[in-house]
Scaffold this motif. Sequence first.
Motif, PDB file in Angstrom:
ATOM      1  N   HIS A 111       0.830  -1.114   0.098  1.00 37.71           N
ATOM      2  CA  HIS A 111       0.008   0.062   0.048  1.00 37.71           C
ATOM      3  C   HIS A 111       0.874   1.217  -0.017  1.00 37.71           C
ATOM      4  N   GLU A 112       1.960   1.606   0.834  1.00 36.80           N
ATOM      5  CA  GLU A 112       2.680   2.202   0.783  1.00 36.80           C
ATOM      6  C   GLU A 112       3.415   2.654  -0.435  1.00 36.80           C
ATOM      7  N   HIS A 113       3.907   1.466  -1.235  1.00 36.07           N
ATOM      8  CA  HIS A 113       4.573   1.650  -2.418  1.00 36.07           C
ATOM      9  C   HIS A 113       3.478   2.094  -3.432  1.00 36.07           C
ATOM     10  N   ALA A 114       2.372   1.890  -3.549  1.00 34.47           N
ATOM     11  CA  ALA A 114       1.339   2.082  -4.376  1.00 34.47           C
ATOM     12  C   ALA A 114       0.899   3.595  -4.275  1.00 34.47           C
ATOM     13  N   ARG A 115       0.911   4.140  -2.929  1.00 33.27           N
ATOM     14  CA  ARG A 115       0.742   5.427  -2.723  1.00 33.27           C
ATOM     15  C   ARG A 115       1.798   6.337  -3.311  1.00 33.27           C
ATOM     16  N   LEU A 116       3.232   5.980  -3.179  1.00 35.00           N
ATOM     17  CA  LEU A 116       4.227   6.715  -3.762  1.00 35.00           C
ATOM     18  C   LEU A 116       4.267   6.727  -5.234  1.00 35.00           C
ATOM     19  N   VAL A 117       3.620   5.672  -5.725  1.00 32.74           N
ATOM     20  CA  VAL A 117       3.686   5.393  -7.371  1.00 32.74           C
ATOM     21  C   VAL A 117       2.636   6.675  -7.616  1.00 32.74           C
ATOM     22  N   ALA A 118       1.290   6.380  -7.047  1.00 41.65           N
ATOM     23  CA  ALA A 118       0.156   7.323  -7.437  1.00 41.65           C
ATOM     24  C   ALA A 118       0.579   8.888  -7.074  1.00 41.65           C
ATOM     25  N   ASP A 119       1.230   9.203  -5.988  1.00 46.76           N
ATOM     26  CA  ASP A 119       1.843  10.521  -6.019  1.00 46.76           C
ATOM     27  C   ASP A 119       2.807  11.020  -7.314  1.00 46.76           C
ATOM     28  N   THR A 120       3.543  10.155  -7.555  1.00 47.24           N
ATOM     29  CA  THR A 120       4.219  10.229  -8.788  1.00 47.24           C
ATOM     30  C   THR A 120       3.774  10.373 -10.112  1.00 47.24           C
ATOM     31  N   VAL A 121       2.832   9.436 -10.433  1.00 50.74           N
ATOM     32  CA  VAL A 121       2.600   9.223 -11.721  1.00 50.74           C
ATOM     33  C   VAL A 121       1.061  10.272 -12.004  1.00 50.74           C
ATOM     34  N   ASP A 122       0.374  10.340 -11.018  1.00 48.80           N
ATOM     35  CA  ASP A 122      -1.136  10.817 -11.086  1.00 48.80           C
ATOM     36  C   ASP A 122      -1.146  12.392 -10.735  1.00 48.80           C
ATOM     37  N   ASP A 123      -1.695  13.326 -11.435  1.00 56.57           N
ATOM     38  CA  ASP A 123      -1.446  14.578 -10.796  1.00 56.57           C
ATOM     39  C   ASP A 123      -2.741  14.699  -9.697  1.00 56.57           C
ATOM     40  N   ALA A 124      -2.536  15.762  -9.165  1.00 54.03           N
ATOM     41  CA  ALA A 124      -3.151  16.075  -7.708  1.00 54.03           C
ATOM     42  C   ALA A 124      -4.498  16.260  -7.987  1.00 54.03           C
ATOM     43  N   VAL A 125      -5.100  16.431  -9.133  1.00 53.39           N
ATOM     44  CA  VAL A 125      -6.364  16.679  -9.465  1.00 53.39           C
ATOM     45  C   VAL A 125      -7.021  15.241  -9.660  1.00 53.39           C
ATOM     46  N   HIS A 126      -6.221  14.578 -10.281  1.00 51.01           N
ATOM     47  CA  HIS A 126      -6.818  13.233 -10.414  1.00 51.01           C
ATOM     48  C   HIS A 126      -6.917  12.432  -9.082  1.00 51.01           C
ATOM     49  N   ARG A 127      -5.911  12.576  -8.333  1.00 48.60           N
ATOM     50  CA  ARG A 127      -6.051  12.005  -6.945  1.00 48.60           C
ATOM     51  C   ARG A 127      -7.180  12.235  -6.206  1.00 48.60           C
ATOM     52  N   LEU A 128      -7.421  13.530  -6.143  1.00 43.66           N
ATOM     53  CA  LEU A 128      -8.573  14.094  -5.569  1.00 43.66           C
ATOM     54  C   LEU A 128      -9.768  13.646  -5.923  1.00 43.66           C
ATOM     55  N   ALA A 129      -9.878  13.471  -7.252  1.00 42.37           N
ATOM     56  CA  ALA A 129     -11.072  13.003  -7.765  1.00 42.37           C
ATOM     57  C   ALA A 129     -11.545  11.663  -7.423  1.00 42.37           C
ATOM     58  N   ALA A 130     -10.596  10.869  -7.511  1.00 42.47           N
ATOM     59  CA  ALA A 130     -10.375   9.399  -7.208  1.00 42.47           C
ATOM     60  C   ALA A 130     -10.681   9.058  -5.936  1.00 42.47           C
ATOM     61  N   THR A 131      -9.973  10.151  -5.115  1.00 38.39           N
ATOM     62  CA  THR A 131     -10.177   9.922  -3.456  1.00 38.39           C
ATOM     63  C   THR A 131     -12.002   9.978  -3.145  1.00 38.39           C
ATOM     64  N   ARG A 132     -12.428  11.493  -3.784  1.00 40.68           N
ATOM     65  CA  ARG A 132     -13.770  11.623  -3.880  1.00 40.68           C
ATOM     66  C   ARG A 132     -14.708  10.785  -4.103  1.00 40.68           C
ATOM     67  N   SER A 133     -14.283   9.885  -5.149  1.00 41.06           N
ATOM     68  CA  SER A 133     -15.063   8.907  -5.800  1.00 41.06           C
ATOM     69  C   SER A 133     -15.524   7.513  -4.833  1.00 41.06           C
ATOM     70  N   MET A 134     -14.130   7.645  -4.235  1.00 39.95           N
ATOM     71  CA  MET A 134     -14.149   6.433  -3.118  1.00 39.95           C
ATOM     72  C   MET A 134     -14.983   6.694  -1.846  1.00 39.95           C
ATOM     73  N   ILE A 135     -15.010   8.156  -1.618  1.00 42.08           N
ATOM     74  CA  ILE A 135     -15.835   8.691  -0.605  1.00 42.08           C
ATOM     75  C   ILE A 135     -17.278   8.452  -0.716  1.00 42.08           C
ATOM     76  N   GLY A 136     -17.601   8.594  -2.029  1.00 40.31           N
ATOM     77  CA  GLY A 136     -18.931   8.808  -2.563  1.00 40.31           C
ATOM     78  C   GLY A 136     -19.520   7.275  -2.649  1.00 40.31           C
ATOM     79  N   TRP A 137     -18.571   6.529  -3.051  1.00 43.71           N
ATOM     80  CA  TRP A 137     -19.054   4.995  -2.948  1.00 43.71           C
ATOM     81  C   TRP A 137     -19.498   4.548  -1.543  1.00 43.71           C
ATOM     82  N   CYS A 138     -18.637   4.856  -0.606  1.00 46.20           N
ATOM     83  CA  CYS A 138     -18.916   4.264   0.648  1.00 46.20           C
ATOM     84  C   CYS A 138     -19.998   4.962   1.319  1.00 46.20           C
ATOM     85  N   THR A 139     -20.158   6.399   0.996  1.00 46.07           N
ATOM     86  CA  THR A 139     -21.304   7.078   1.598  1.00 46.07           C
ATOM     87  C   THR A 139     -22.615   6.535   1.167  1.00 46.07           C
TER      88      THR A 139
END
Length: 445
Positions: A111-139
């Motif tokens: 998980h830690e490595h996957a987070r580091l890769v995501a931080d490197t490959v995906d821009d902040a806007v994409h990461r934020l949108a994906a995280t909000r999609s996860m929040i929306g699914w859980c909610t």
Amino acid sequence: MLIAESPDMRLAELLDELKDPATGITRVTVGGEPSLGTVFDAGYRRLSRLGQRCYRAMGLHLYVDDLPVAVLAAAMGIPEAELRPVVRELRDTRTIDQPRASRLTVHKLVHEHARLVADTVDDAVHRLAATRSMIGWCTTGAVTAVTGLLPPRSWRADFLPESVVDAAHPASVDPGAWLRAERVNLRAVVTVAFELGGLEPVLRLCISQWWLFLAEKYADDLLATHALGLRAADHLHDDRMKALLLVQQGFAYRSLGRFCDAVDSCTAAMRLAEAVGSVELVATRLEGAGLAAFDGGDLTQAALWLRRNLELAETTCDPRRIALACLHGAKPEPSEQALVLLERAYEVFRSLPVPESQNLAKVLLWQGRKLGAEGGPRLREALALATEHRHQADRAEILEALAQLDADRDVAVELYREALTILDDVAEDIEHLGLDVVSEIEEPA
């Protein structure tokens, strides 16, 4: 090994290096061997394009070692079915442990490595949108689940709108099982949503926490989520929501034996409810405060609050609410008055379109207590009902009541032992729960 190879580095410095988000343990080398990060990098490059996207999505999920495939699909914006071959790919490359049905077990280092890769490959806007999609699914899942589990009360319609319910969500299949499976994830999501400013999801997740508390007595979870929920309600200037969360918080305090805190929380809720002019909210807060006062030994104040709760319940003309007020109101009253209230509650619960086995068992339990030495038959009837419907925490409380009634010391000891065994199974994650603080936690009106 790490300490042996770094004799001049203090342990605190080493620990700081291991938890550094820019490096972390995946970048540490030992004995000249490639770092774990180097090994993980090679494994990541061997994945398919979709596999790499899924890997990065795993890194965006607030880490727990168990997560549903569907939440990754939500983050990626694709159907869950498209991830099935990817799950097999991740399993075959040993990126994840053997997956269970629609769920993944992800090691913390991965998980830690996957987070580091995501931080490197995906821009902040994409990461934020994906995280909000996860929040929306859980909610959406949490609201869908509790809408199917909680009785159709007016406050539920106000605070959990039907528009958020998704019949196609996995939570709709077996709502209780889904909430139990996602409990740790949901608690974590409240924190992430709050940090990202998602105040409405925080409030909906907090309300959804109520069923888990009622069913499983996860008081610590409720208190943790509601601490953020109350801050969100303050920020939104939503006094009705704040009043609801305060009384739910009060019930959690009560279950932990923190009766003064419970009374304080419920009386604060009463003031807010009176200010917004909600009779129903005022009645619910009176009920919570009255039950907390009763558990804390203040029978006089408990009787005053619970009598007023019954008076307000009568004005609603809602049979179920009135029955609950009768059940609760009987507790601090002398036996003669209490038995009249309990009989009224029993008749209503039995005559509802869907008879409520749990509340029927609670009424029988209190009838048994109020009858004293003659209460054995009612207690055994309550035990049979709770056993039939698998209300384990209620079974433990009924067994305790039977033990207190039984004159045979050996029988009483066995009953106490059985009650403790049940509590160990029901509340293995709750350090505070013991037989000396067991209290019934009926759903408030």
